[in-house]
Motif scaffolding. Structure first.
Motif, PDB file in Angstrom:
ATOM      1  N   MET A   1     -45.066 -61.386 -24.406  1.00  0.00           N
ATOM      2  CA  MET A   1     -45.396 -61.941 -25.457  1.00  0.00           C
ATOM      3  C   MET A   1     -45.037 -61.315 -26.753  1.00  0.00           C
ATOM      4  SD  MET A   1     -49.524 -62.057 -25.849  1.00  0.00           S
ATOM      5  CE  MET A   1     -49.836 -59.893 -25.342  1.00  0.00           C
ATOM      6  N   VAL A   2     -44.625 -62.186 -27.557  1.00  0.00           N
ATOM      7  CA  VAL A   2     -44.353 -61.705 -28.747  1.00  0.00           C
ATOM      8  C   VAL A   2     -45.171 -61.589 -29.878  1.00  0.00           C
ATOM      9  CG1 VAL A   2     -42.565 -61.412 -30.838  1.00  0.00           C
ATOM     10  CG2 VAL A   2     -41.683 -62.354 -28.618  1.00  0.00           C
ATOM     11  N   ILE A   3     -45.651 -60.813 -30.839  1.00  0.00           N
ATOM     12  CA  ILE A   3     -46.656 -60.673 -31.833  1.00  0.00           C
ATOM     13  C   ILE A   3     -46.285 -59.625 -32.819  1.00  0.00           C
ATOM     14  CG2 ILE A   3     -49.080 -61.065 -30.544  1.00  0.00           C
ATOM     15  CD1 ILE A   3     -49.310 -58.033 -30.487  1.00  0.00           C
ATOM     16  N   HIS A   4     -46.744 -60.600 -34.109  1.00  0.00           N
ATOM     17  CA  HIS A   4     -46.462 -59.469 -35.702  1.00  0.00           C
ATOM     18  C   HIS A   4     -47.178 -59.754 -36.056  1.00  0.00           C
ATOM     19  CE1 HIS A   4     -43.050 -61.540 -33.774  1.00  0.00           C
ATOM     20  NE2 HIS A   4     -41.781 -60.757 -34.197  1.00  0.00           N
ATOM     21  N   PRO A   5     -47.704 -58.600 -37.307  1.00  0.00           N
ATOM     22  CA  PRO A   5     -48.558 -58.528 -38.191  1.00  0.00           C
ATOM     23  C   PRO A   5     -48.555 -59.741 -39.447  1.00  0.00           C
ATOM     24  CG  PRO A   5     -46.996 -56.750 -38.703  1.00  0.00           C
ATOM     25  CD  PRO A   5     -46.788 -57.853 -37.126  1.00  0.00           C
ATOM     26  N   HIS A   6     -50.252 -60.074 -39.200  1.00  0.00           N
ATOM     27  CA  HIS A   6     -50.515 -61.178 -39.674  1.00  0.00           C
ATOM     28  C   HIS A   6     -50.525 -62.546 -39.111  1.00  0.00           C
ATOM     29  CE1 HIS A   6     -49.277 -59.637 -43.455  1.00  0.00           C
ATOM     30  NE2 HIS A   6     -48.192 -59.159 -43.210  1.00  0.00           N
ATOM     31  N   ASP A   7     -50.560 -62.494 -37.461  1.00  0.00           N
ATOM     32  CA  ASP A   7     -50.396 -63.312 -37.022  1.00  0.00           C
ATOM     33  C   ASP A   7     -51.954 -63.284 -36.402  1.00  0.00           C
ATOM     34  OD1 ASP A   7     -47.786 -63.759 -36.492  1.00  0.00           O
ATOM     35  OD2 ASP A   7     -47.649 -63.289 -34.573  1.00  0.00           O
ATOM     36  N   LEU A   8     -52.460 -64.469 -36.150  1.00  0.00           N
ATOM     37  CA  LEU A   8     -53.529 -64.727 -35.552  1.00  0.00           C
ATOM     38  C   LEU A   8     -54.081 -64.874 -34.800  1.00  0.00           C
ATOM     39  CD1 LEU A   8     -54.633 -67.233 -38.872  1.00  0.00           C
ATOM     40  CD2 LEU A   8     -55.676 -64.312 -38.237  1.00  0.00           C
ATOM     41  N   ILE A   9     -55.105 -64.398 -33.806  1.00  0.00           N
ATOM     42  CA  ILE A   9     -55.014 -64.191 -32.330  1.00  0.00           C
ATOM     43  C   ILE A   9     -56.132 -64.807 -31.706  1.00  0.00           C
ATOM     44  CG2 ILE A   9     -54.628 -63.038 -29.959  1.00  0.00           C
ATOM     45  CD1 ILE A   9     -53.093 -60.922 -30.622  1.00  0.00           C
ATOM     46  N   GLU A  10     -56.838 -66.047 -30.952  1.00  0.00           N
ATOM     47  CA  GLU A  10     -57.961 -66.252 -30.381  1.00  0.00           C
ATOM     48  C   GLU A  10     -58.242 -65.351 -29.346  1.00  0.00           C
ATOM     49  OE1 GLU A  10     -60.439 -70.073 -29.340  1.00  0.00           O
ATOM     50  OE2 GLU A  10     -58.164 -70.589 -29.697  1.00  0.00           O
ATOM     51  N   VAL A  11     -59.249 -64.867 -29.239  1.00  0.00           N
ATOM     52  CA  VAL A  11     -60.079 -63.758 -27.886  1.00  0.00           C
ATOM     53  C   VAL A  11     -61.242 -65.017 -27.756  1.00  0.00           C
ATOM     54  CG1 VAL A  11     -60.789 -61.398 -27.648  1.00  0.00           C
ATOM     55  CG2 VAL A  11     -60.184 -61.823 -29.943  1.00  0.00           C
TER      56      VAL A  11
ATOM     57  N   PHE B   1     -61.265 -64.793 -33.575  1.00  0.00           N
ATOM     58  CA  PHE B   1     -60.536 -64.771 -34.391  1.00  0.00           C
ATOM     59  C   PHE B   1     -60.133 -63.339 -34.148  1.00  0.00           C
ATOM     60  CE2 PHE B   1     -59.366 -69.363 -33.632  1.00  0.00           C
ATOM     61  CZ  PHE B   1     -58.890 -69.473 -33.189  1.00  0.00           C
ATOM     62  N   VAL B   2     -58.897 -62.416 -34.746  1.00  0.00           N
ATOM     63  CA  VAL B   2     -58.869 -61.514 -34.948  1.00  0.00           C
ATOM     64  C   VAL B   2     -57.280 -61.711 -36.062  1.00  0.00           C
ATOM     65  CG1 VAL B   2     -59.945 -59.451 -33.664  1.00  0.00           C
ATOM     66  CG2 VAL B   2     -57.808 -60.712 -32.549  1.00  0.00           C
ATOM     67  N   VAL B   3     -56.727 -60.455 -36.179  1.00  0.00           N
ATOM     68  CA  VAL B   3     -55.573 -60.427 -37.428  1.00  0.00           C
ATOM     69  C   VAL B   3     -55.178 -59.317 -36.703  1.00  0.00           C
ATOM     70  CG1 VAL B   3     -56.698 -59.406 -39.240  1.00  0.00           C
ATOM     71  CG2 VAL B   3     -54.637 -61.306 -39.142  1.00  0.00           C
ATOM     72  N   VAL B   4     -53.574 -59.430 -36.503  1.00  0.00           N
ATOM     73  CA  VAL B   4     -52.794 -58.637 -35.358  1.00  0.00           C
ATOM     74  C   VAL B   4     -52.792 -57.615 -37.236  1.00  0.00           C
ATOM     75  CG1 VAL B   4     -50.562 -57.662 -34.984  1.00  0.00           C
ATOM     76  CG2 VAL B   4     -51.817 -59.233 -34.130  1.00  0.00           C
ATOM     77  N   ARG B   5     -53.253 -56.697 -36.898  1.00  0.00           N
ATOM     78  CA  ARG B   5     -52.462 -55.311 -37.915  1.00  0.00           C
ATOM     79  C   ARG B   5     -51.259 -54.188 -37.334  1.00  0.00           C
ATOM     80  NH1 ARG B   5     -55.262 -50.903 -36.606  1.00  0.00           N
ATOM     81  NH2 ARG B   5     -55.983 -51.582 -34.777  1.00  0.00           N
ATOM     82  N   ARG B   6     -50.651 -53.990 -38.982  1.00  0.00           N
ATOM     83  CA  ARG B   6     -49.425 -52.871 -38.789  1.00  0.00           C
ATOM     84  C   ARG B   6     -50.060 -51.980 -38.231  1.00  0.00           C
ATOM     85  NH1 ARG B   6     -45.106 -55.411 -41.292  1.00  0.00           N
ATOM     86  NH2 ARG B   6     -46.529 -56.910 -42.682  1.00  0.00           N
ATOM     87  N   ALA B   7     -49.857 -51.284 -37.369  1.00  0.00           N
ATOM     88  CA  ALA B   7     -49.805 -50.735 -36.151  1.00  0.00           C
ATOM     89  C   ALA B   7     -49.410 -50.639 -35.336  1.00  0.00           C
ATOM     90  CB  ALA B   7     -51.384 -49.920 -36.320  1.00  0.00           C
ATOM     91  N   ASP B   8     -49.113 -49.306 -35.045  1.00  0.00           N
ATOM     92  CA  ASP B   8     -48.256 -49.053 -33.210  1.00  0.00           C
ATOM     93  C   ASP B   8     -49.077 -49.150 -32.063  1.00  0.00           C
ATOM     94  OD1 ASP B   8     -46.088 -48.412 -34.474  1.00  0.00           O
ATOM     95  OD2 ASP B   8     -46.271 -45.650 -34.537  1.00  0.00           O
ATOM     96  N   PRO B   9     -48.802 -50.364 -30.561  1.00  0.00           N
ATOM     97  CA  PRO B   9     -50.146 -50.434 -30.027  1.00  0.00           C
ATOM     98  C   PRO B   9     -50.388 -48.956 -29.658  1.00  0.00           C
ATOM     99  CG  PRO B   9     -47.614 -51.346 -29.901  1.00  0.00           C
ATOM    100  CD  PRO B   9     -47.988 -50.252 -31.144  1.00  0.00           C
ATOM    101  N   SER B  10     -51.737 -49.150 -28.538  1.00  0.00           N
ATOM    102  CA  SER B  10     -52.154 -48.111 -28.357  1.00  0.00           C
ATOM    103  C   SER B  10     -51.619 -47.749 -26.702  1.00  0.00           C
ATOM    104  CB  SER B  10     -53.813 -48.558 -28.102  1.00  0.00           C
ATOM    105  OG  SER B  10     -53.089 -49.524 -26.638  1.00  0.00           O
ATOM    106  N   ALA B  11     -51.665 -46.507 -26.490  1.00  0.00           N
ATOM    107  CA  ALA B  11     -50.815 -45.813 -25.532  1.00  0.00           C
ATOM    108  C   ALA B  11     -51.452 -46.819 -24.048  1.00  0.00           C
ATOM    109  CB  ALA B  11     -51.619 -44.476 -25.320  1.00  0.00           C
ATOM    110  N   ASP B  12     -52.212 -47.538 -24.689  1.00  0.00           N
ATOM    111  CA  ASP B  12     -52.363 -48.096 -22.574  1.00  0.00           C
ATOM    112  C   ASP B  12     -51.862 -49.260 -23.256  1.00  0.00           C
ATOM    113  OD1 ASP B  12     -54.270 -48.621 -24.326  1.00  0.00           O
ATOM    114  OD2 ASP B  12     -55.739 -48.277 -23.094  1.00  0.00           O
ATOM    115  N   GLY B  13     -51.173 -49.703 -23.965  1.00  0.00           N
ATOM    116  CA  GLY B  13     -50.229 -50.514 -24.380  1.00  0.00           C
ATOM    117  C   GLY B  13     -51.331 -51.908 -25.528  1.00  0.00           C
ATOM    118  N   TYR B  14     -52.831 -51.544 -25.236  1.00  0.00           N
ATOM    119  CA  TYR B  14     -53.755 -52.423 -26.213  1.00  0.00           C
ATOM    120  C   TYR B  14     -52.602 -53.020 -27.697  1.00  0.00           C
ATOM    121  CZ  TYR B  14     -57.277 -52.593 -23.096  1.00  0.00           C
ATOM    122  OH  TYR B  14     -57.890 -52.834 -21.906  1.00  0.00           O
ATOM    123  N   ILE B  15     -53.001 -54.387 -28.296  1.00  0.00           N
ATOM    124  CA  ILE B  15     -52.868 -54.107 -29.526  1.00  0.00           C
ATOM    125  C   ILE B  15     -54.368 -54.285 -30.964  1.00  0.00           C
ATOM    126  CG2 ILE B  15     -52.458 -56.418 -31.048  1.00  0.00           C
ATOM    127  CD1 ILE B  15     -51.791 -57.908 -27.940  1.00  0.00           C
TER     128      ILE B  15
END
Length: 206
Positions: A1-11, A35-49
């Protein structure tokens, strides 16, 4: 799964969202529009977006992390533009200044890989009213290849003639630049916004 900042994700289910604290407006907003928007930040230690939740008010923005299991669908700004999704909005909503300009902007941006972000991108993708009469139009451009400066300057001049303020971020592999800052820079460096914070670089495509 490839995601980028500004992408919108339906939860798919709110149980997959990790919030710092429970706020009434956050829950209400997500139940209304999941819906949430992908932030420009590093994923969490457990891989959360890293994601952000939008509320109805400008000051209602909440940082959160999303378990990848909770991703139902991803809508990128580029997909919004490619499919011209603003045409699916109601006639009434398209009277908003920013949304009214989308066809004109699309024509001007025909030679670029681009898309709307911010409140316009959110409303177009979700159908949830987010744009106001005073809203700016936030755009992203794919900057994975070096741009022609004179062409970019010509684009900015055309966009500046429109009736709304337009801000453009140039997305590159390492982060993003504000297009205007690249074109108008008065020093040998320019600001690159990365997932770990801003840094100054000399050549945007080095």
């Amino acid at each position: 799964m490839v995601i980028h900042p500004h992408d919108l994700i339906e939860v798919s289910n709110l149980k997959y969202l990790s919030l710092n604290e429970d706020k009434e407006w956050v829950t209400a907003s997500l139940r209304r529009t999941p819906f949430v928007v992908v932030r420009r930040a590093d994923p969490s230690a457990d891989g959360y977006i890293p994601v952000g939740v939008r509320g109805q008010e400008r000051n209602q923005r909440e940082a959160a992390f999303l378990d990848p299991k909770g991703v139902c669908q991803i809508v990128s700004p580029y997909a919004i533009a490619k499919r011209q999704m603003w045409n699916f909005l109601s006639t009434e909503r398209r009277q908003q200044p920013v949304l009214q300009l989308m066809d004109v902007v699309a024509e001007m941006m025909a030679d670029w890989r681009w898309g709307p972000a911010g409140s316009a991108g959110f409303e177009i993708a979700t159908g949830c009213p987010a744009v106001k009469a005073s809203s700016d139009l936030d755009l992203v451009i794919d900057g994975s290849e070096a741009i022609d400066y004179s062409t970019a300057e010509g684009l900015l001049r055309k966009l500046e003639q429109l009736d709304v303020r337009i801000d453009i971020q140039l997305e590159v592999k390492e982060g993003a630049y504000v297009l205007r800052e690249i074109l108008e820079r008065r020093t040998s460096t320019v600001m690159l916004r990365t997932s770990s914070g801003p840094r100054l670089v000399r050549n945007p495509w080095q």
